[in-house]
Scaffold this active site. Sequence first.
Site, PDB file in Angstrom:
ATOM      1  NE  ARG A  78      10.269 -18.257   5.844  1.00 29.22           N
ATOM      2  CZ  ARG A  78      10.843 -18.602   6.977  1.00 29.22           C
ATOM      3  NH1 ARG A  78      10.691 -19.818   7.459  1.00 29.22           N
ATOM      4  NH2 ARG A  78      11.576 -17.734   7.636  1.00 29.22           N
ATOM      5  CB  CYS A 119      -1.037   0.003   1.118  1.00 27.00           C
ATOM      6  SG  CYS A 119      -0.344  -0.069   2.780  1.00 27.00           S
ATOM      7  CD  GLU A 177      10.089 -14.572   3.765  1.00 31.68           C
ATOM      8  OE1 GLU A 177      10.693 -14.926   4.790  1.00 31.68           O
ATOM      9  OE2 GLU A 177       9.016 -13.934   3.805  1.00 31.68           O
ATOM     10  CD  GLU A 207       1.021 -13.102   9.177  1.00 37.50           C
ATOM     11  OE1 GLU A 207       2.048 -13.295   9.868  1.00 37.50           O
ATOM     12  OE2 GLU A 207       0.889 -12.130   8.413  1.00 37.50           O
ATOM     13  CG  ASP A 238      -1.054 -11.774  11.770  1.00 36.24           C
ATOM     14  OD1 ASP A 238      -1.174 -10.877  10.902  1.00 36.24           O
ATOM     15  OD2 ASP A 238       0.019 -12.050  12.318  1.00 36.24           O
ATOM     16  NE  ARG A 262       6.856  -8.839   2.716  1.00 36.27           N
ATOM     17  CZ  ARG A 262       6.091  -8.558   3.752  1.00 36.27           C
ATOM     18  NH1 ARG A 262       6.192  -9.260   4.851  1.00 36.27           N
ATOM     19  NH2 ARG A 262       5.251  -7.549   3.711  1.00 36.27           N
ATOM     20  CG  ASN A 276      -2.147  -8.550   7.097  1.00 34.52           C
ATOM     21  OD1 ASN A 276      -2.794  -7.741   6.443  1.00 34.52           O
ATOM     22  ND2 ASN A 276      -0.868  -8.780   6.844  1.00 34.52           N
ATOM     23  NE  ARG A 306       2.815 -16.645   3.766  1.00 31.72           N
ATOM     24  CZ  ARG A 306       3.499 -16.317   4.852  1.00 31.72           C
ATOM     25  NH1 ARG A 306       2.868 -15.823   5.890  1.00 31.72           N
ATOM     26  NH2 ARG A 306       4.807 -16.486   4.898  1.00 31.72           N
ATOM     27  CB  CYS A 366      -3.578  -1.851   4.302  1.00 33.83           C
ATOM     28  SG  CYS A 366      -2.255  -2.212   5.451  1.00 33.83           S
ATOM     29  CD  GLU A 424      -2.002  -4.190   0.834  1.00 36.06           C
ATOM     30  OE1 GLU A 424      -1.866  -5.436   0.904  1.00 36.06           O
ATOM     31  OE2 GLU A 424      -1.675  -3.414   1.747  1.00 36.06           O
TER      32      GLU A 424
END
Lengths: 506, 506
Positions: free
Chosen positions: B353, B312, B344, B436, B423, B342, B439, B472, B465, B361
């Site tokens: 992951r 966001c 990781e 998770e 979460d 990301r 969220n 996931r 947000c 979003e």
Amino acid sequence: MFVRFALTADLQFSGEIPAEAAEAVEKTVTDSNTVMFRRGVPKGAAEDEIGRITDWKIEGNTLSLAIESGPYTRVHDALFRFRKQITATLGRFRLGLRDILVTRYEITLTGPVPEGLKIPTLPFISSAVVTAETIELSLQVSATDLEQKIPDRIVKLVEEKIEALTYGGKGEHWELLYESGKKERFFNGDPTAEMIERGWIKHALSRGQWIHGPQSVQLFRAFEQIVMEEIIKTLGFTEMIFPKLVPWEVWEKSGHAKGVYPEIYYVCTPKTRDPAYWEEVGDYFKVTGEVPVEMIREKVDGPIGGLCYAQCPSFWPFVQGQTLASDCLPIRLFDRSGTSHRYESGGIHGIERVDEFHRIEILWLGTPEQVVETADKLHAAYKHLFDEVLDLEWRSAKVTPWFMAQEGMLDGEGVNERIGTTDYEAYLPYSDSWLEFQNVSVNGDKYPKGFNVKVQTGKDCWSGCSGIGLERWTASFLAQKGFDMNNWPERVAALVGQQKELFRFL
Amino acid sequence: MFVRFALTADLQFSGEIPAEAAEAVEKTVTDSNTVMFRRGVPKGAAEDEIGRITDWKIEGNTLSLAIESGPYTRVHDALFRFRKQITATLGRFRLGLRDILVTRYEITLTGPVPEGLKIPTLPFISSAVVTAETIELSLQVSATDLEQKIPDRIVKLVEEKIEALTYGGKGEHWELLYESGKKERFFNGDPTAEMIERGWIKHALSRGQWIHGPQSVQLFRAFEQIVMEEIIKTLGFTEMIFPKLVPWEVWEKSGHAKGVYPEIYYVCTPKTRDPAYWEEVGDYFKVTGEVPVEMIREKVDGPIGGLCYAQCPSFWPFVQGQTLASDCLPIRLFDRSGTSHRYESGGIHGIERVDEFHRIEILWLGTPEQVVETADKLHAAYKHLFDEVLDLEWRSAKVTPWFMAQEGMLDGEGVNERIGTTDYEAYLPYSDSWLEFQNVSVNGDKYPKGFNVKVQTGKDCWSGCSGIGLERWTASFLAQKGFDMNNWPERVAALVGQQKELFRFL
């Protein structure tokens, strides 16, 4: 260019080469020159075009060789063929080959040298002498470099550069295929300026990057919907998700690694995820309000690759090294899962020339006939779409494929004539110019070869791709149709629907 | 911690300060100490907590000052208040202030110092002495640094580090809000392994990156469709397109620049688009077959920022510096235009992951009440969706928002209690753990403040947000429901339809 090679090398053995071995060495040299080095050489090749050992000498545990060649059984190929023979010969004297030292390696190219030729700066090239008629290169190479064919690649590279300089001007091939004819024009302005004015888009904080508000996205999605209905569903393309970060390995195989560098957004990774390692960077920001770019530069590895440039190369690892069953071909795919990025020239541009853009990428593969057939069907579908659905003033033209230009294949000789790119261009009234707003490419066996993909029959596997750039569709459409929805083709207006005015600023 | 400051500085004037000016200077010093420096200081502040000039001296064209303070009218604030007075005073002697040299700057913090405290390594801190009870810092700072409040920020940073060390262990707040209860489980395997086995996905060539085949994308699009129907349309969110390359300026304003570095994919740009500048890179690849990473490293600028991390922040420049009319609030938006990345941790992970992922979003802004109301509606919609539509075994929990952790606000004192993150976690039978998988965050005024966005009423602007990660969702769904579509909820199975088996490999 006529090419000649000369090398000297020392073959070092595990012990002193005895005097009584000389005769056997001489016989191996003669056999090599008269038999081994002639294998695979075309008939009629001149004597001095073929690799031969011109001198040899034994000293202690070293056999020194001088080899010369023209284009056939090049000196390094000759060296390795000889190695096989001589290890057998001296093995009988209980001697093993320990090392090969290349003490000299010369390449001479003869033929007209165009002005402006720049000899590549490469670690392998220790000196270069260029005249109007010759190029003499001295290489510093190891035996491993020779096994990896470094000299051949250097010759190919120099020849490509000569070709590019010689034929470069003629290389830009552009051949009109179709013209829609003039259409009614409803707008004379720059659509980007008008979109900004209306609050549809706003320039984002990086170069050539926009934030699209609701109204702009409504138009994007209307176009996407039309593409889904007229192209994707009609011709049976299936959605996949291609990755958007492209590591070098993909571009090495796709061929982009040959020349895409000036326009890439490069990606680097943290040297470590240890928060303690990064603490000082956050601290510096917290205290100064500025991100310490130079400090970060020291803390990252890479670049490991770049952001999506062309959209289809990332697909190919999915089928890499595989043989496809004939009954699953042709395979027709598309991806719309993310952004593409190109480092465009600076200055002020509208949404017709952006660094970050949104593209539906269509990709297909199969036999050459299947790939050409799919391209033809796509052309027909696009024609219907631009003529009947979007009612655009457009034209199409066959152009030299980018990769042919980048690979120095500028005159296209020997390439199947269906291989190439067709650009679709839309007329922009406000600038009285044509905008390339999408393309269709038949890429031949380029990608399947690069990623080692085969088809069941053992015959050629070909592929094609077509990129639908939503920013460029929007720029083209609005430049011709303007912003009064009454002037828009019915189906576009219906798909867009009520324009959403979400934001009101004081 | 109790904080004390001391500085000495030379104020250099345009000419010699005459002896007859001494009296006027003395009066200005006294006025400053007794009047100017007291302005804004809370009643009851101790004498030695307030800034005061403790010594001064005239020599040639220089007025040297010594200033001390506690937390009120800190020495640098005192310096600049005095500057205003003294330029007026000495202006009457036709003297102009030319320069301020800070000759000494000391900060002393008193109070219990936790073990393990690392004083930040910053160019401004020339020495630090730390005991169990005090921290003494000597700074090397210019007048400009003082104007930019560098000492205040250093104090705040050190206090944050102390707080993090002191309260760090208690900071990880996790509070169960809802549990769906146990659901029937149809699968006990690792969904990623099974997806690979079935040819739904294949690992791409970069770390934590997958190519999604048709069957995987069918499931993604089924989830997307459900989100569109149950969340987007029902609650009235409108699509925008947020940029995916994030320049520093965005993260400076969003606050991510405080600590996001270990997980970022950084982006660098070419120093120039001149093809001649890049020719040697392509040449090297053509000759060796390898991309020369170190050579490229020297030819790029930056990093200029990184790839989309949170989705966001890139929206906010659209409304930056604006005041929103009350009647357009709340504004409810979403973006699904590209990938997030990301860095990781290494090792083997499945699609739960990944380094490159796909997220819808959701973003909303308005008054605090509107933002909390939208969050509540979202929670209700998600609950319905997970309980009734996807029939998942899930739970939700309130957790410490990441930015509070990153900003050292670990004990959450004084923060409105609705600010924070919820979460959503799904049970994974194969690993007997909770994932998770999405969220909902109420971010308070964090973003509006960072990007200077106001609302018409002049009251607080808040935002929220919610990220819906398709990888996931897929990992959670398949881990519980398995791969036999007969065990899938009807609506998911219907939306997926016939699974497309496009590829057949020999």
